[in-house]
Design a protein around this motif. Structure first.
Motif, PDB file in Angstrom:
ATOM      1  N   LEU A 197       0.833  -1.207   0.000  1.00  0.00           N
ATOM      2  CA  LEU A 197       0.000   0.000   0.000  1.00  0.00           C
ATOM      3  C   LEU A 197       0.866   1.256   0.000  1.00  0.00           C
ATOM      4  O   LEU A 197       0.554   2.247  -0.685  1.00  0.00           O
ATOM      5  CB  LEU A 197      -0.916  -0.015   1.224  1.00  0.00           C
ATOM      6  CG  LEU A 197      -1.823   1.213   1.418  1.00  0.00           C
ATOM      7  CD1 LEU A 197      -2.769   1.377   0.235  1.00  0.00           C
ATOM      8  CD2 LEU A 197      -2.612   1.091   2.728  1.00  0.00           C
ATOM      9  N   LEU A 198       1.953   1.246   0.751  1.00  0.00           N
ATOM     10  CA  LEU A 198       2.863   2.390   0.795  1.00  0.00           C
ATOM     11  C   LEU A 198       3.466   2.647  -0.582  1.00  0.00           C
ATOM     12  O   LEU A 198       3.526   3.797  -1.050  1.00  0.00           O
ATOM     13  CB  LEU A 198       3.957   2.128   1.824  1.00  0.00           C
ATOM     14  CG  LEU A 198       5.071   3.172   1.949  1.00  0.00           C
ATOM     15  CD1 LEU A 198       4.508   4.521   2.358  1.00  0.00           C
ATOM     16  CD2 LEU A 198       6.124   2.699   2.960  1.00  0.00           C
ATOM     17  N   ALA A 199       3.914   1.588  -1.233  1.00  0.00           N
ATOM     18  CA  ALA A 199       4.504   1.748  -2.563  1.00  0.00           C
ATOM     19  C   ALA A 199       3.474   2.220  -3.582  1.00  0.00           C
ATOM     20  O   ALA A 199       3.757   3.094  -4.417  1.00  0.00           O
ATOM     21  CB  ALA A 199       5.131   0.423  -3.008  1.00  0.00           C
ATOM     22  N   LEU A 200       2.270   1.669  -3.527  1.00  0.00           N
ATOM     23  CA  LEU A 200       1.236   2.065  -4.486  1.00  0.00           C
ATOM     24  C   LEU A 200       0.802   3.512  -4.272  1.00  0.00           C
ATOM     25  O   LEU A 200       0.506   4.222  -5.250  1.00  0.00           O
ATOM     26  CB  LEU A 200       0.034   1.128  -4.366  1.00  0.00           C
ATOM     27  CG  LEU A 200       0.242  -0.312  -4.854  1.00  0.00           C
ATOM     28  CD1 LEU A 200      -1.021  -1.120  -4.637  1.00  0.00           C
ATOM     29  CD2 LEU A 200       0.654  -0.336  -6.321  1.00  0.00           C
ATOM     30  N   VAL A 226       7.832  18.675  -9.025  1.00  0.00           N
ATOM     31  CA  VAL A 226       8.279  18.516  -7.635  1.00  0.00           C
ATOM     32  C   VAL A 226       7.384  17.525  -6.908  1.00  0.00           C
ATOM     33  O   VAL A 226       7.847  16.688  -6.109  1.00  0.00           O
ATOM     34  CB  VAL A 226       8.287  19.883  -6.914  1.00  0.00           C
ATOM     35  CG1 VAL A 226       8.665  19.717  -5.444  1.00  0.00           C
ATOM     36  CG2 VAL A 226       9.250  20.836  -7.598  1.00  0.00           C
ATOM     37  N   THR A 227       6.089  17.593  -7.187  1.00  0.00           N
ATOM     38  CA  THR A 227       5.149  16.627  -6.594  1.00  0.00           C
ATOM     39  C   THR A 227       5.452  15.222  -7.075  1.00  0.00           C
ATOM     40  O   THR A 227       5.362  14.243  -6.303  1.00  0.00           O
ATOM     41  CB  THR A 227       3.708  17.011  -6.953  1.00  0.00           C
ATOM     42  OG1 THR A 227       3.494  18.383  -6.619  1.00  0.00           O
ATOM     43  CG2 THR A 227       2.708  16.157  -6.194  1.00  0.00           C
ATOM     44  N   VAL A 228       5.813  15.087  -8.352  1.00  0.00           N
ATOM     45  CA  VAL A 228       6.202  13.769  -8.871  1.00  0.00           C
ATOM     46  C   VAL A 228       7.400  13.226  -8.107  1.00  0.00           C
ATOM     47  O   VAL A 228       7.452  12.037  -7.745  1.00  0.00           O
ATOM     48  CB  VAL A 228       6.510  13.868 -10.378  1.00  0.00           C
ATOM     49  CG1 VAL A 228       7.116  12.558 -10.886  1.00  0.00           C
ATOM     50  CG2 VAL A 228       5.255  14.201 -11.166  1.00  0.00           C
ATOM     51  N   ALA A 229       8.386  14.072  -7.845  1.00  0.00           N
ATOM     52  CA  ALA A 229       9.566  13.632  -7.093  1.00  0.00           C
ATOM     53  C   ALA A 229       9.195  13.177  -5.679  1.00  0.00           C
ATOM     54  O   ALA A 229       9.715  12.178  -5.172  1.00  0.00           O
ATOM     55  CB  ALA A 229      10.588  14.764  -7.035  1.00  0.00           C
ATOM     56  N   GLY A 230       8.273  13.910  -5.037  1.00  0.00           N
ATOM     57  CA  GLY A 230       7.827  13.480  -3.708  1.00  0.00           C
ATOM     58  C   GLY A 230       7.132  12.136  -3.740  1.00  0.00           C
ATOM     59  O   GLY A 230       7.340  11.289  -2.855  1.00  0.00           O
ATOM     60  N   GLY A 231       6.314  11.900  -4.771  1.00  0.00           N
ATOM     61  CA  GLY A 231       5.668  10.592  -4.894  1.00  0.00           C
ATOM     62  C   GLY A 231       6.671   9.477  -5.109  1.00  0.00           C
ATOM     63  O   GLY A 231       6.503   8.366  -4.585  1.00  0.00           O
ATOM     64  N   LEU A 232       7.728   9.753  -5.866  1.00  0.00           N
ATOM     65  CA  LEU A 232       8.761   8.728  -6.078  1.00  0.00           C
ATOM     66  C   LEU A 232       9.522   8.422  -4.792  1.00  0.00           C
ATOM     67  O   LEU A 232       9.951   7.277  -4.569  1.00  0.00           O
ATOM     68  CB  LEU A 232       9.728   9.197  -7.165  1.00  0.00           C
ATOM     69  CG  LEU A 232       9.140   9.311  -8.574  1.00  0.00           C
ATOM     70  CD1 LEU A 232      10.191   9.814  -9.549  1.00  0.00           C
ATOM     71  CD2 LEU A 232       8.562   7.980  -9.042  1.00  0.00           C
ATOM     72  N   LEU A 233       9.675   9.406  -3.919  1.00  0.00           N
ATOM     73  CA  LEU A 233      10.305   9.142  -2.617  1.00  0.00           C
ATOM     74  C   LEU A 233       9.443   8.200  -1.775  1.00  0.00           C
ATOM     75  O   LEU A 233       9.957   7.290  -1.107  1.00  0.00           O
ATOM     76  CB  LEU A 233      10.533  10.457  -1.877  1.00  0.00           C
ATOM     77  CG  LEU A 233      11.577  11.415  -2.466  1.00  0.00           C
ATOM     78  CD1 LEU A 233      11.648  12.685  -1.633  1.00  0.00           C
ATOM     79  CD2 LEU A 233      12.943  10.749  -2.544  1.00  0.00           C
ATOM     80  N   ILE A 234       8.130   8.411  -1.808  1.00  0.00           N
ATOM     81  CA  ILE A 234       7.235   7.505  -1.077  1.00  0.00           C
ATOM     82  C   ILE A 234       7.291   6.109  -1.682  1.00  0.00           C
ATOM     83  O   ILE A 234       7.279   5.096  -0.967  1.00  0.00           O
ATOM     84  CB  ILE A 234       5.801   8.050  -1.093  1.00  0.00           C
ATOM     85  CG1 ILE A 234       5.749   9.432  -0.445  1.00  0.00           C
ATOM     86  CG2 ILE A 234       4.842   7.106  -0.378  1.00  0.00           C
ATOM     87  CD1 ILE A 234       4.384  10.096  -0.537  1.00  0.00           C
ATOM     88  N   LEU A 235       7.355   6.029  -3.000  1.00  0.00           N
ATOM     89  CA  LEU A 235       7.484   4.731  -3.665  1.00  0.00           C
ATOM     90  C   LEU A 235       8.757   4.021  -3.248  1.00  0.00           C
ATOM     91  O   LEU A 235       8.750   2.807  -2.983  1.00  0.00           O
ATOM     92  CB  LEU A 235       7.463   4.932  -5.182  1.00  0.00           C
ATOM     93  CG  LEU A 235       7.756   3.695  -6.043  1.00  0.00           C
ATOM     94  CD1 LEU A 235       6.732   2.602  -5.804  1.00  0.00           C
ATOM     95  CD2 LEU A 235       7.811   4.075  -7.519  1.00  0.00           C
ATOM     96  N   ALA A 236       9.865   4.751  -3.163  1.00  0.00           N
ATOM     97  CA  ALA A 236      11.129   4.138  -2.726  1.00  0.00           C
ATOM     98  C   ALA A 236      11.033   3.614  -1.300  1.00  0.00           C
ATOM     99  O   ALA A 236      11.562   2.541  -0.979  1.00  0.00           O
ATOM    100  CB  ALA A 236      12.258   5.165  -2.838  1.00  0.00           C
ATOM    101  N   ALA A 237      10.341   4.347  -0.435  1.00  0.00           N
ATOM    102  CA  ALA A 237      10.155   3.861   0.943  1.00  0.00           C
ATOM    103  C   ALA A 237       9.355   2.568   0.956  1.00  0.00           C
ATOM    104  O   ALA A 237       9.659   1.641   1.724  1.00  0.00           O
ATOM    105  CB  ALA A 237       9.454   4.933   1.771  1.00  0.00           C
ATOM    106  N   GLY A 238       8.334   2.476   0.105  1.00  0.00           N
ATOM    107  CA  GLY A 238       7.559   1.233   0.036  1.00  0.00           C
ATOM    108  C   GLY A 238       8.374   0.069  -0.480  1.00  0.00           C
ATOM    109  O   GLY A 238       8.241  -1.064   0.010  1.00  0.00           O
ATOM    110  N   LEU A 239       9.242   0.303  -1.446  1.00  0.00           N
ATOM    111  CA  LEU A 239      10.092  -0.774  -1.967  1.00  0.00           C
ATOM    112  C   LEU A 239      11.098  -1.240  -0.913  1.00  0.00           C
ATOM    113  O   LEU A 239      11.390  -2.445  -0.801  1.00  0.00           O
ATOM    114  CB  LEU A 239      10.817  -0.298  -3.225  1.00  0.00           C
ATOM    115  CG  LEU A 239       9.918   0.026  -4.425  1.00  0.00           C
ATOM    116  CD1 LEU A 239      10.750   0.528  -5.592  1.00  0.00           C
ATOM    117  CD2 LEU A 239       9.089  -1.195  -4.835  1.00  0.00           C
TER     118      LEU A 239
END
Length: 264
Positions: free
Chosen positions: A148-151, A196-209
């Motif tokens: 869920l975190l990654a998605l 910038v928002t896209v970059a923040g979403g990718l950081l959350i995706l990295a945390a999920g991975l």
């Protein structure tokens, strides 16, 4: 005078000589040829694997695992929290600007990220909640929360990227401002805040991975709470357990102290 006859030799067969007793080997020789236990020597030890002793490299293998777990935990917390903050802040900034004709003049319009799409900010909050929930669950639950975190991070990045070229939000503002449903925005420009928002979403995706990869070795708040609660319950039961003076061990303890257990 008659001669005395000489005694006749006995015709019985001579006694057979008994076989010589075999000489027993010296004690020192028997000890040298005997079992190592008889000689007092230590028995030859087998290899660590034959003795059931775990190999010495098992502890060295566990150390990198613990180190990787701590580093990945710190990285996931940092990336997830930072990504959520970036998405929430960038979603409140101006994403698009333009103008519309009103009463013979022009009126400047702008739209922030929440006007374009409220999905990135909402998914950032979901990701932040999932990041905290990762430590409250274990095993399968932790895997599901990590997914869920990654998605949520992937969804926030995707919706922000799609909103980077959106003009529907400004068209709606132009129609409502001018009172003409057919009015459209002119001079449309976009800022860099959607990316910038896209970059923040990718950081959350990295945390999920990271949670999916290393979450199995991370600590669990639930397990620590259960152990603490069990220890407290055991201490309370031990403190509340009454002593029965009629039990045999209590009688012996009283006698050891010099007391008369039969007295009132």
């Amino acid at each position: 005078m008659s001669a005395v006859p000489s005694p006749k030799p006995s015709t019985s067969p001579p006694l057979s000589a008994s076989p010589p007793l075999s000489a027993s080997p010296p004690l020192s020789a028997s000890l040298e040829r005997g079992d190592p236990h008889e000689r007092g020597e230590p028995h030859e030890q087998g290899t660590p694997h034959e003795q059931g002793t775990p190999p010495s490299h098992s502890r060295t293998d566990a150390a990198p695992t613990v180190t990787n777990g701590r580093r990945s935990l710190a990285a996931a917390l940092l990336l997830g929290a930072l990504g959520a903050v970036v998405v929430l802040l960038a979603s409140g900034q101006t994403w698009a600007e333009g103008s519309t004709a009103v009463g013979g003049g022009t009126l400047s319009l702008d739209a922030d990220g929440r006007d374009v799409s409220g999905a990135p900010a909402a998914l950032a909050l979901v990701g932040l909640a999932a990041l905290v929930a990762v430590f409250a669950v274990r095993r399968t639950g932790r895997v599901l929360v990590s997914v869920l975190l990654a998605l949520s991070g992937a969804g926030a990045a995707a919706t922000a990227f799609l909103g980077a070229s959106d003009r529907s939000a400004l068209d709606e503002k132009a129609a409502s401002t001018s009172g003409d449903a057919a009015a459209a925005v002119s001079g449309l420009t976009h800022t860099g805040w959607p990316y910038v928002t896209v970059a923040g979403g990718l950081l959350i995706l990295a945390a999920g991975l990271l949670a999916l990869r290393f979450g199995a070795v991370w600590p669990s708040m639930g397990g620590r709470y259960e152990r603490t609660e069990a220890d407290s319950a055991g201490q309370r039961r031990t403190a509340r357990a009454p002593r029965d003076p009629e039990r045999p061990e209590e009688l012996w303890k009283a006698l050891d102290r010099g007391e008369d257990p039969t007295g009132d």
